[in-house]
Design a protein around this motif. Sequence first.
Motif, mmCIF file in Angstrom:
data_model
loop_
_atom_site.group_PDB
_atom_site.id
_atom_site.type_symbol
_atom_site.label_atom_id
_atom_site.label_comp_id
_atom_site.label_asym_id
_atom_site.label_seq_id
_atom_site.Cartn_x
_atom_site.Cartn_y
_atom_site.Cartn_z
ATOM 1 N N ILE A 9 0.781 -1.109 -0.136
ATOM 2 C CA ILE A 9 0.160 -0.049 -0.059
ATOM 3 C C ILE A 9 0.917 1.223 -0.021
ATOM 4 O O ILE A 9 1.634 1.527 0.927
ATOM 5 C CB ILE A 9 -0.937 -0.018 1.332
ATOM 6 C CG1 ILE A 9 -1.860 -1.125 0.958
ATOM 7 C CG2 ILE A 9 -1.550 1.269 1.397
ATOM 8 C CD1 ILE A 9 -2.778 -1.212 2.318
ATOM 9 N N LEU A 10 0.821 1.949 -1.020
ATOM 10 C CA LEU A 10 1.715 3.198 -1.086
ATOM 11 C C LEU A 10 0.936 4.344 -0.310
ATOM 12 O O LEU A 10 1.944 5.334 0.045
ATOM 13 C CB LEU A 10 1.836 3.698 -2.736
ATOM 14 C CG LEU A 10 2.607 2.419 -3.694
ATOM 15 C CD1 LEU A 10 2.467 3.334 -4.973
ATOM 16 C CD2 LEU A 10 3.863 2.108 -3.206
ATOM 17 N N SER A 11 -0.351 4.583 -0.399
ATOM 18 C CA SER A 11 -0.662 5.753 0.132
ATOM 19 C C SER A 11 -2.419 5.353 0.645
ATOM 20 O O SER A 11 -2.945 4.410 0.252
ATOM 21 C CB SER A 11 -0.759 6.875 -0.653
ATOM 22 O OG SER A 11 -1.437 6.525 -1.809
ATOM 23 N N THR A 12 -2.898 6.244 1.229
ATOM 24 C CA THR A 12 -4.254 6.445 1.680
ATOM 25 C C THR A 12 -4.816 7.872 1.144
ATOM 26 O O THR A 12 -4.098 8.663 1.006
ATOM 27 C CB THR A 12 -4.711 6.153 2.967
ATOM 28 O OG1 THR A 12 -4.187 7.295 3.780
ATOM 29 C CG2 THR A 12 -4.100 4.802 3.461
ATOM 30 N N GLY A 13 -6.210 7.935 1.067
ATOM 31 C CA GLY A 13 -6.820 9.039 0.702
ATOM 32 C C GLY A 13 -8.107 9.059 1.276
ATOM 33 O O GLY A 13 -8.819 8.073 1.558
ATOM 34 N N GLY A 14 -8.689 10.301 1.759
ATOM 35 C CA GLY A 14 -9.904 10.353 2.444
ATOM 36 C C GLY A 14 -10.844 11.719 1.995
ATOM 37 O O GLY A 14 -10.104 12.732 1.835
ATOM 38 N N TYR A 15 -12.139 11.702 2.065
ATOM 39 C CA TYR A 15 -12.753 12.659 1.774
ATOM 40 C C TYR A 15 -14.119 12.623 2.601
ATOM 41 O O TYR A 15 -14.739 11.421 2.488
ATOM 42 C CB TYR A 15 -13.099 12.798 0.268
ATOM 43 C CG TYR A 15 -14.133 14.068 0.154
ATOM 44 C CD1 TYR A 15 -13.706 15.321 -0.037
ATOM 45 C CD2 TYR A 15 -15.298 13.746 -0.225
ATOM 46 C CE1 TYR A 15 -14.371 16.241 -0.065
ATOM 47 C CE2 TYR A 15 -16.355 14.602 -0.345
ATOM 48 C CZ TYR A 15 -15.858 16.187 -0.377
ATOM 49 O OH TYR A 15 -16.706 17.238 -0.491
ATOM 50 N N VAL A 16 -14.583 13.609 3.112
ATOM 51 C CA VAL A 16 -15.965 13.630 3.950
ATOM 52 C C VAL A 16 -16.486 15.037 3.350
ATOM 53 O O VAL A 16 -15.899 16.111 3.273
ATOM 54 C CB VAL A 16 -15.848 13.674 5.335
ATOM 55 C CG1 VAL A 16 -15.581 12.109 5.809
ATOM 56 C CG2 VAL A 16 -14.756 14.561 5.980
ATOM 57 N N PRO A 17 -17.879 15.046 2.962
ATOM 58 C CA PRO A 17 -18.448 16.243 2.306
ATOM 59 C C PRO A 17 -19.002 17.391 3.269
ATOM 60 O O PRO A 17 -19.366 16.697 4.444
ATOM 61 C CB PRO A 17 -19.530 15.559 1.837
ATOM 62 C CG PRO A 17 -20.108 14.314 2.544
ATOM 63 C CD PRO A 17 -18.797 14.010 2.966
ATOM 64 N N GLY A 18 -18.905 18.469 2.761
ATOM 65 C CA GLY A 18 -19.327 19.501 3.490
ATOM 66 C C GLY A 18 -18.722 19.806 5.014
ATOM 67 O O GLY A 18 -17.595 19.503 5.072
ATOM 68 N N ASP A 19 -19.418 20.587 5.939
ATOM 69 C CA ASP A 19 -19.056 20.680 7.195
ATOM 70 C C ASP A 19 -19.475 19.597 8.322
ATOM 71 O O ASP A 19 -20.545 18.734 8.181
ATOM 72 C CB ASP A 19 -19.736 22.200 7.628
ATOM 73 C CG ASP A 19 -19.143 23.274 6.915
ATOM 74 O OD1 ASP A 19 -18.096 23.336 6.520
ATOM 75 O OD2 ASP A 19 -20.012 24.288 6.502
ATOM 76 N N PRO A 20 -18.771 19.656 9.456
ATOM 77 C CA PRO A 20 -19.239 18.497 10.251
ATOM 78 C C PRO A 20 -20.482 19.020 10.959
ATOM 79 O O PRO A 20 -20.956 20.037 11.246
ATOM 80 C CB PRO A 20 -18.003 18.560 11.420
ATOM 81 C CG PRO A 20 -17.402 19.717 11.269
ATOM 82 C CD PRO A 20 -17.614 20.279 9.673
ATOM 83 N N LEU A 21 -21.427 17.896 10.938
ATOM 84 C CA LEU A 21 -22.830 18.100 11.459
ATOM 85 C C LEU A 21 -22.872 17.440 12.799
ATOM 86 O O LEU A 21 -22.824 16.291 13.008
ATOM 87 C CB LEU A 21 -23.907 17.309 10.579
ATOM 88 C CG LEU A 21 -25.294 17.171 11.000
ATOM 89 C CD1 LEU A 21 -25.647 18.732 11.057
ATOM 90 C CD2 LEU A 21 -26.046 16.247 10.019
ATOM 91 N N ASP A 22 -22.741 18.218 13.754
ATOM 92 C CA ASP A 22 -22.617 17.831 15.197
ATOM 93 C C ASP A 22 -23.732 17.340 15.892
ATOM 94 O O ASP A 22 -24.955 17.648 15.408
ATOM 95 C CB ASP A 22 -21.832 18.925 16.251
ATOM 96 C CG ASP A 22 -22.791 20.160 16.347
ATOM 97 O OD1 ASP A 22 -23.901 20.124 16.278
ATOM 98 O OD2 ASP A 22 -21.915 21.112 16.595
ATOM 99 N N ASN A 23 -23.975 16.803 17.065
ATOM 100 C CA ASN A 23 -25.140 16.384 17.601
ATOM 101 C C ASN A 23 -26.381 17.411 17.777
ATOM 102 O O ASN A 23 -27.327 17.263 17.694
ATOM 103 C CB ASN A 23 -24.943 15.677 18.884
ATOM 104 C CG ASN A 23 -24.122 14.255 18.528
ATOM 105 O OD1 ASN A 23 -24.306 13.659 17.366
ATOM 106 N ND2 ASN A 23 -23.808 13.702 19.405
ATOM 107 N N ALA A 24 -25.717 18.646 18.225
ATOM 108 C CA ALA A 24 -26.503 19.687 18.674
ATOM 109 C C ALA A 24 -27.273 20.295 17.467
ATOM 110 O O ALA A 24 -28.649 20.723 17.607
ATOM 111 C CB ALA A 24 -25.870 20.869 19.531
#
Length: 367
Positions: A9-24
């Motif tokens: 495994i040479l590398s990883t990558g990650g993506y999550v969309p938009g802003d964090p949506l917290d519980n409140a």
Amino acid sequence: MTTAYDVQILSTGGYVPGDPLDNATLEKYVGPLPDDVLDGIQVRTRYWMIDPATGRHVINNSRMAERASRQALERAGVEPEELDLIVVCTATPEYSLPNVATTLQHYLGLETVAAIEIRGACAGWVQALDLARRQLEDGTARTALVVGSEAGSPILAPHFLGKDPASVRMRDRLTLYTFGDGAGAVVLRAEPAGTPAGTAEPSAFVNACVGGLRKPGMEIIGGGTDVPQAEQLRRRQLLQMKVDVPGTTTFGPQVFVRAIQEMARKDGRSLGEFDAIVLPEGNADYFAAEYEAAGLPAADIRALDGRIVENLADVGATGSAAVPLSLDAGWTSGRIRPGDRVVLLGIEASRYVYTGLSVTWQAPLPA
């Protein structure tokens, strides 16, 4: 004479969309959960590809896969044109056809490449990784991209959009607070065995479905061919996610124990000899009270402490993206380092599938 290859495994990558949506913030849209339930599911923030106020799609599944892929490729110093194989796992594609793997191929600008899609959800990305590993080991391909991408929020949206938050059912709230969207990817490369770049310790792989005769722990109903379309349209919701909370709570620990014990046997190590166990959807405390009852010796329970790599609290349960997103977080934070023996473990609740792959990590910390 057939040439043998080692795979890294040479590398990883990650993506999550938009802003964090917290519980409140989520509570304003879907209503509250009791504090003890929130503590149980562990999720503090999640990311959705929809705007929770309107349901509008901000991005789609394949584009999330592309974002994670391009990051992994850049970190590896690999151009898209060098890829021989793309394997994508998802349970929430935009379309039945074309599949997400070929759509990702299109977004990466590749005229020709081997492209495979697996529908395995939480366990499927490890299955995809092993499939790619085997094709690289036998010389079928040299460079591969393996992606897990999930877009569950569009399925969740009808549970609360246009409704008074107080009217959202508690069982639906539990699901809404649990799941997030995102994508994770790795780049693999094969080198001739015995060369300096092709020296790797053999991997061990486990895979089983142990709930074939049980009630499904999770179902996504609608949009398929189970009944005529006219009948589907008469349902209360066109798409519905159902989770058997009692079933997953009681049987889930047994699946984990069986998976981690088989993984240790196959790899010829005790749990304490692994440096990191990537178990994304719950840390060691999640099922701790149930481990011993499920057959895990006390010494092994102690051995798990400090070895679990997970990011559930930060991104939620992300299905096909869960293992690669946790792996990406573990590598980029320095928790996983060159020389570490790492277990990648996925557990999927619909029919209780587990899958695991052990690797010796070789990639240095990314710049």
